[in-house]
Design a protein around this motif. Structure first.
Motif, PDB file in Angstrom:
ATOM      1  N   ARG A 376      44.761  46.029  40.836  1.00  0.00           N
ATOM      2  CA  ARG A 376      43.951  45.253  39.884  1.00  0.00           C
ATOM      3  C   ARG A 376      44.414  45.459  38.447  1.00  0.00           C
ATOM      4  NH1 ARG A 376      41.050  49.366  41.935  1.00  0.00           N
ATOM      5  NH2 ARG A 376      40.370  51.031  40.527  1.00  0.00           N
ATOM      6  N   GLN A 377      45.180  46.530  38.187  1.00  0.00           N
ATOM      7  CA  GLN A 377      45.693  46.787  36.847  1.00  0.00           C
ATOM      8  C   GLN A 377      47.105  46.243  36.646  1.00  0.00           C
ATOM      9  OE1 GLN A 377      45.359  50.966  35.906  1.00  0.00           O
ATOM     10  NE2 GLN A 377      43.136  51.012  36.250  1.00  0.00           N
ATOM     11  N   GLU A 414      41.345  37.019  40.913  1.00  0.00           N
ATOM     12  CA  GLU A 414      39.954  37.335  40.577  1.00  0.00           C
ATOM     13  C   GLU A 414      39.380  38.428  41.478  1.00  0.00           C
ATOM     14  OE1 GLU A 414      38.029  33.604  40.968  1.00  0.00           O
ATOM     15  OE2 GLU A 414      38.766  32.800  39.050  1.00  0.00           O
ATOM     16  N   HIS A 415      40.044  38.702  42.583  1.00  0.00           N
ATOM     17  CA  HIS A 415      39.571  39.728  43.508  1.00  0.00           C
ATOM     18  C   HIS A 415      39.942  41.112  42.968  1.00  0.00           C
ATOM     19  CE1 HIS A 415      38.202  41.361  47.259  1.00  0.00           C
ATOM     20  NE2 HIS A 415      39.383  41.843  47.580  1.00  0.00           N
ATOM     21  N   SER A 416      39.128  42.120  43.270  1.00  0.00           N
ATOM     22  CA  SER A 416      39.364  43.457  42.697  1.00  0.00           C
ATOM     23  C   SER A 416      40.330  44.309  43.508  1.00  0.00           C
ATOM     24  CB  SER A 416      38.028  44.205  42.577  1.00  0.00           C
ATOM     25  OG  SER A 416      37.426  44.335  43.857  1.00  0.00           O
ATOM     26  N   TRP A 417      40.617  43.932  44.758  1.00  0.00           N
ATOM     27  CA  TRP A 417      41.561  44.648  45.614  1.00  0.00           C
ATOM     28  C   TRP A 417      41.316  46.151  45.659  1.00  0.00           C
ATOM     29  CZ3 TRP A 417      43.808  41.369  48.656  1.00  0.00           C
ATOM     30  CH2 TRP A 417      44.083  40.080  48.211  1.00  0.00           C
ATOM     31  N   PRO A 418      40.148  46.584  46.134  1.00  0.00           N
ATOM     32  CA  PRO A 418      39.888  48.026  46.230  1.00  0.00           C
ATOM     33  C   PRO A 418      40.831  48.737  47.191  1.00  0.00           C
ATOM     34  CG  PRO A 418      38.177  46.774  47.360  1.00  0.00           C
ATOM     35  CD  PRO A 418      38.986  45.791  46.584  1.00  0.00           C
ATOM     36  N   SER A 452      34.406  43.679  47.627  1.00  0.00           N
ATOM     37  CA  SER A 452      34.304  43.747  46.173  1.00  0.00           C
ATOM     38  C   SER A 452      34.034  45.179  45.747  1.00  0.00           C
ATOM     39  CB  SER A 452      33.177  42.840  45.677  1.00  0.00           C
ATOM     40  OG  SER A 452      31.956  43.182  46.287  1.00  0.00           O
ATOM     41  N   ALA A 453      34.588  45.560  44.618  1.00  0.00           N
ATOM     42  CA  ALA A 453      34.499  46.949  44.189  1.00  0.00           C
ATOM     43  C   ALA A 453      33.078  47.316  43.792  1.00  0.00           C
ATOM     44  CB  ALA A 453      35.436  47.173  42.989  1.00  0.00           C
ATOM     45  N   GLN A 455      30.027  48.981  41.643  1.00  0.00           N
ATOM     46  CA  GLN A 455      29.856  49.093  40.198  1.00  0.00           C
ATOM     47  C   GLN A 455      30.035  50.535  39.739  1.00  0.00           C
ATOM     48  OE1 GLN A 455      29.372  46.474  38.109  1.00  0.00           O
ATOM     49  NE2 GLN A 455      29.822  45.303  39.973  1.00  0.00           N
TER      50      GLN A 455
END
Length: 518
Positions: A376-377, A414-418, A452-453, A455
């Motif tokens: 995600r980074q 747009e997905h966070s890919w945990p 989704s990751a 919070q």
């Protein structure tokens, strides 16, 4: 090398550089004659004379069935593993050598789940040496030799077997026994070569695009024997990078052995790492070499190093300091020459501060640290990696490749890919399986499951700890799977972790299934 070979003349097996030269020359002539059966039978007879082997076999990989078939056999007496035997890819020593593309020595052990061990032990065999058969960098099978007596083959003898494996590759690829592989289907021109932009074993591009600027520095470090510590979240490519560091190193022709510290039964950690002697404990029916001895001369990859219990950390530190291991039940230290690469997905400095990881071991391992950022980074990695997986798995499934259109790429960004790169690969595989058209709806496929990751900020505005976030995410996935850990679409599959790793983290983070009235 000639001096080294001459010094081996007095060994019990009895082998010389002259013998090696004659045997390799004979093998080369036979290999060029194309007849695989003639080649294998003749060379096997010679190997029996020079190395006193008791069995030799040739296993070729069938990609369509994802298994190996024994196509040639030289054995004294009958065998349960005869010609035509199907050997599974997963759970076999053959598959392990095939995946690593490195020669390996094994002590057969009835306590393991390896497919070949028990049938060979029943024939009185105790020791095995296996060589990968490579064609243009692509592994197509293995040469297997087995012995009734325990023996650590010398360097010259292993070189001889590797030479024979190369000649088998020449003979097999020119004959009608060549298996269906990427190399045999006309795709060898696309097969990556050492040092190119892809790995040879079909996992990931050589280096993530965002890390291209670090390649030169990593290659320099790889050429030394310095210990490397890889840190990053699960699925960021630590295992792939460890393998590439080995391939770039001067040890690339020696074994690369991976030890998943999180997956080892806590009661067997010492035996797994350091080996054991026959009779050391109940069920120890034969001597077993641990990961350190298996990797001798090469590289040992200690994955999830922070999962090791403290008492085992002490013993590991002693081995790293003394450069020797003592098998369980043994009294004599065994010298080892191993390059260490360790990896963790946890904040190792925080683990040291909390007293869960020894500071002296940390400083011993932290010679050169490489941090792999989460996907995600580094969203610039997303498109090239996705296209790579599409091509790799699409070719394997023998289907037309779906198009990554702009909408799909936007949804993926747009997905966070945990689960990072591992989750991306699983997503691509799932898309290829579920979508039959030339495009696929990334948003639908991405968000039909709870990935989704969690919070990082609590409802009261306070920052949650990393362990709280991790525990909450594992809990969400477990709830979504009905607390099923194993199997397809189980929690381990969705998290991109080994089931034993999930259980280990559940215990550490106190993640428990709620009661019926909770």
């Amino acid at each position: 090398m000639q001096d080294r070979e001459k010094s081996l003349d007095t060994e019990s097996i009895g082998f010389s550089g002259t013998n090696k030269h004659v045997l390799l020359e004979m093998g080369e002539r036979l290999a060029n004659a194309v007849d695989v059966d003639l080649f294998f039978d003749t060379v096997s007879r010679a190997l029996r004379h020079f190395l006193h082997i008791d069995r030799a076999s040739l296993a070729l990989y069938d990609r369509d069935q994802n298994l190996f078939e024994l196509v040639a056999l030289a054995v004294q007496g009958e065998s349960r593993l005869g010609i035509g035997t199907k050997v599974p890819h997963q759970g076999s020593r053959t598959g392990m050598v095939f995946d690593s593309r490195m020669p390996m020595l094994h002590t057969l052990d009835s306590n393991t789940a390896f497919f070949e061990d028990q049938p060979l032990l029943d024939e009185g065999l105790r020791f095995a040496a296996q060589m990968p058969i490579l064609v243009d960098g692509v592994c197509i099978g293995t040469l297997n030799t087995d012995f009734k007596r325990y023996s650590n083959l010398s360097e010259a003898e292993m070189d001889l077997l590797c030479g024979i494996a190369r000649q088998i590759a020449t003979s097999v690829t020119a004959s009608n026994k060549r298996p269906r592989t990427a190399a045999s289907e006309g795709n060898v021109r696309n097969a990556p070569e050492r040092g190119s932009a892809e790995t040879q074993d079909g996992y990931l591009p050589l280096i993530r695009p965002s890390m291209q600027s670090s390649v030169d520095r990593l290659v320099v470090i790889a050429k030394t024997d310095s210990t490397v510590l890889l840190v990053g979240e699960t699925g960021t490519g630590k295992g792939v990078l460890a393998r590439k560091i080995h391939d770039w190193s001067n040890r690339k022709k020696k074994p690369f052995v991976k030890c998943d510290c999180a997956a080892i039964n806590s009661q067997l950690i010492e035996s797994e790492l350091f080996g054991h002697e026959k009779g050391a404990f109940t069920g120890a029916n034969a001597r077993r070499l641990g990961c350190f001895e298996q990797a001798n001369g090469g590289t040992l990859f200690l994955d999830e190093i922070t999962e090791l219990p403290l008492d085992n950390q002490v013993k590991l530190l002693g081995v790293l300091q003394d450069r020797s291991v003592q098998r369980v039940g043994g009294g004599v230290p065994v010298p080892i020459d191993v390059r260490i690469i360790a990896a963790t997905n946890r904040n190792i400095e925080a683990e040291v501060a909390a007293g869960r990881f020894r500071s002296d071991l940390y400083y011993r391992l932290n010679v050169f640290q490489v941090a792999l950022p989460p996907l995600r980074q580094t969203l610039q990695d997303l498109e090239p990696l996705a296209k790579y997986f599409l091509e790799m798995h699409g070719r394997a499934m023998q289907r037309n490749l779906p198009c990554l259109d702009a909408a799909s790429l936007r949804a993926m960004r747009e997905h966070s890919w945990p689960g990072n790169i591992r989750e991306l690969e699983n997503f691509i595989q799932r898309a290829l399986l579920l979508e039959s058209c030339d495009t696929f709806e990334a948003r639908t496929l991405l968000f039909d499951r709870p990935t989704s990751a969690p919070q990082e900020i609590s409802s009261d505005g306070s920052i949650r700890t990393l362990e709280q976030v991790e525990a909450d995410h594992i809990r969400r996935v477990l709830n979504a799977t009905g607390w099923r850990i194993n199997g397809r679409k189980g929690a381990a599959d969705l998290l991109g972790l080994h089931p034993s790793t999930v259980r280990s983290r559940m215990a550490r983070l106190n993640v428990q299934r709620p009661g019926p009235h909770a």
